[in-house]
Design a protein around this motif. Structure first.
Motif, short mmCIF file in Angstrom:
data_model
loop_
_atom_site.label_atom_id
_atom_site.label_comp_id
_atom_site.label_asym_id
_atom_site.label_seq_id
_atom_site.Cartn_x
_atom_site.Cartn_y
_atom_site.Cartn_z
N VAL A 214 0.99 -1.00 -0.33
CA VAL A 214 -0.18 -0.05 0.33
C VAL A 214 1.05 1.55 -0.47
N VAL A 215 2.01 1.27 0.65
CA VAL A 215 2.52 2.58 1.30
C VAL A 215 3.55 2.80 -0.41
N GLU A 216 4.57 1.45 -0.71
CA GLU A 216 4.57 2.07 -1.91
C GLU A 216 3.88 1.89 -2.99
N GLU A 217 2.57 1.75 -3.50
CA GLU A 217 1.56 1.91 -4.87
C GLU A 217 1.79 3.94 -4.65
N ALA A 218 1.75 3.96 -3.54
CA ALA A 218 0.97 5.54 -2.96
C ALA A 218 2.17 6.36 -3.46
N ALA A 219 3.38 5.85 -2.99
CA ALA A 219 4.10 7.05 -3.01
C ALA A 219 4.72 6.32 -4.28
N ILE A 220 4.17 5.57 -5.68
CA ILE A 220 5.04 5.65 -6.82
C ILE A 220 3.63 6.43 -7.92
N SER A 221 2.21 6.57 -6.95
CA SER A 221 0.85 7.01 -7.66
C SER A 221 1.57 8.85 -7.47
N ALA A 222 1.61 8.99 -5.94
CA ALA A 222 1.86 10.68 -5.91
C ALA A 222 3.35 11.00 -6.49
N ASN A 223 4.47 10.17 -6.80
CA ASN A 223 5.56 11.13 -6.94
C ASN A 223 4.94 10.70 -8.75
N GLU A 224 4.18 10.71 -9.23
CA GLU A 224 3.55 10.37 -10.96
C GLU A 224 3.28 11.59 -10.90
N TYR A 225 2.48 12.13 -9.87
CA TYR A 225 1.24 13.62 -9.64
C TYR A 225 2.37 13.76 -9.45
N GLY A 226 3.31 13.68 -8.72
CA GLY A 226 3.65 15.81 -8.44
C GLY A 226 4.80 15.80 -9.52
N VAL A 227 5.28 14.96 -10.61
CA VAL A 227 5.61 15.51 -12.17
C VAL A 227 4.48 16.77 -12.69
N GLU A 228 3.38 15.86 -12.93
CA GLU A 228 2.26 16.37 -13.15
C GLU A 228 1.99 18.55 -12.51
N GLN A 229 2.25 17.76 -10.62
CA GLN A 229 2.12 18.89 -10.84
C GLN A 229 3.00 20.57 -11.13
N SER A 230 4.57 20.10 -10.79
CA SER A 230 5.02 20.51 -11.21
C SER A 230 5.11 20.76 -12.78
N LYS A 231 5.11 20.42 -13.48
CA LYS A 231 4.48 21.16 -14.89
C LYS A 231 3.71 22.30 -14.83
N MET A 232 2.40 22.08 -13.86
CA MET A 232 1.38 22.91 -14.19
C MET A 232 2.44 24.26 -13.36
N TYR A 233 2.96 23.62 -12.20
CA TYR A 233 3.88 25.38 -12.16
C TYR A 233 4.30 26.10 -12.64
N ASP A 234 5.37 25.70 -13.29
CA ASP A 234 6.24 26.04 -14.12
C ASP A 234 5.64 26.48 -14.85
N GLU A 235 4.55 26.24 -15.18
CA GLU A 235 3.60 27.05 -16.67
C GLU A 235 3.22 28.17 -15.91
N GLU A 236 2.00 28.49 -14.92
CA GLU A 236 1.53 29.45 -13.84
C GLU A 236 2.88 30.01 -13.27
N LEU A 237 3.29 29.94 -12.59
CA LEU A 237 4.33 30.85 -11.62
C LEU A 237 4.91 31.55 -12.34
N VAL A 238 5.73 31.66 -13.43
CA VAL A 238 6.64 32.89 -14.80
C VAL A 238 5.02 34.15 -14.67
N GLU A 239 3.99 33.82 -14.75
CA GLU A 239 3.20 34.93 -15.55
C GLU A 239 2.88 35.42 -13.86
#
Length: 332
Positions: free
Chosen positions: A263-288
């Motif tokens: 359970v812990v490992e699968e949640a960490a991997i899922s959160a890891n992938e989510y973090g990549v997508e969130q990072s893309k969003m922040y990089d796009e929106e934060l500069v403006e």
């Protein structure tokens, strides 16, 4: 109501309360205290929240997750030490802050190593040779951690207190804040900068007082910690893609039964992938947002000029810092 009836009801209530307490104790078998160093909004805190939700749901309440953000539990090197003892259970943070404990992580601060965040995840994510390599490094160094995931959490860019950076020629002589990473110090010295080691939690004051003239960070870190107030000139150098690690105390890991480890490992991997997508969003929106709401001056230097300075020394840097194996794993 008769005396015997009252005694029966009281006894029943006490019995139900006892059953309830036993059930609650049985349901919640483990508590995971999770550390992040950063303030929201930031992908690390988004990852921690997603991890908490998935673990508590999929463990049927057998695991409770408590998230401590903004460095409430201390700076990263100290937290890693506490995790070795099992007094802190997990952390989500940048690999550059773990270099004191895992020197091999310094390879990820080498500029212009990856082509993008998806490239980072493909090369270092769970199931890759690099992930397995770093788990072996954890074991060999006896840091007392188990690696759950490596991922990407945005580009790192340069910001300065006074100097507007258009190219490498603007960097000479500036005092450059670096984390405790030899790779960072060697890299910025190549541009004629003067490295100054400052912990993340002390960075705002260091920039404010002139201990450092320049710094580099992810955009969420820059924005969330309000570093634009003391370093209002942002150069979008995108010199590195920040690699983060999700690690758990080996002591904590060993206490978990196999089904909860899954359970812990699968949640960490899922959160890891989510973090990549969130990072893309922040990089796009934060500069403006930084420009329009926080008065930040933004420049977009040509990365080719920075690459021209660094390319000839990358292999030598890896050799000097005994990181040839890690360099080859990334670039093969």
């Amino acid at each position: 109501m008769t005396h015997s009836r009252r005694l029966f009801l009281l006894g029943s209530a006490a019995g139900l309360a006892a059953v309830s307490l036993v059930s609650a104790a049985t349901a919640q078998e483990h508590t995971l205290r999770v550390h992040t160093l950063v303030q929201s909004p930031h992908p690390y805190n988004d990852m921690a929240a997603a991890f908490k939700e998935q673990v508590e749901e999929e463990s049927d309440g057998r695991i409770a997750v408590e998230v401590f953000d903004s460095g409430q539990l201390g700076q990263d090197p100290a937290v890693i030490g506490e995790m070795g003892f099992g007094t802190i259970d997990m952390m989500i943070s940048t690999t550059s802050n773990a270099v004191q404990n895992v020197p091999e992580y310094a390879i990820f601060t080498m500029p212009y190593l990856f082509e993008g965040m998806d490239d980072v995840l493909a090369k270092v994510g769970p199931g890759t040779a690099l992930h397995d390599h770093f788990q072996a490094v954890y074991d060999e160094r006896g840091v007392g951690l188990h690696l759950l995931a490596l991922g990407a959490s945005g580009t790192r860019n340069m910001s300065t207190a006074d100097t507007i950076v258009e190219g490498p020629g603007d960097l000479s002589g500036l005092k450059m804040r670096t984390p405790p990473s030899p790779m960072d110090a060697e890299t910025w010295s190549a541009f004629g900068m003067l490295p100054v080691t400052v912990a993340w939690g002390e960075l705002y004051a260091a920039m404010q007082t002139g201990v450092a003239d320049a710094m580099e960070s992810s955009l969420p870190g820059y924005s969330g910690s309000k570093l634009y107030e003391v370093a209002p000139n942002l150069a979008l150098t995108a010199h590195t893609f920040q690699v983060n690690h999700t690690s758990i105390s080996q002591r904590t890991w060993d206490k978990l039964p196999d089904d909860l480890k899954t359970v812990v490992e699968e949640a960490a991997i899922s959160a890891n992938e989510y973090g990549v997508e969130q990072s893309k969003m922040y990089d796009e929106e934060l500069v403006e947002t930084l420009q329009s709401e926080n008065g930040v001056t933004v420049t977009r230097p040509d990365p080719a000029a920075f690459i021209e300075v660094l390319s000839p020394i990358q292999v030598q840097l890896a050799e000097d810092l005994d990181l040839v194996e890690e360099y080859e794993l990334v670039t093969q």
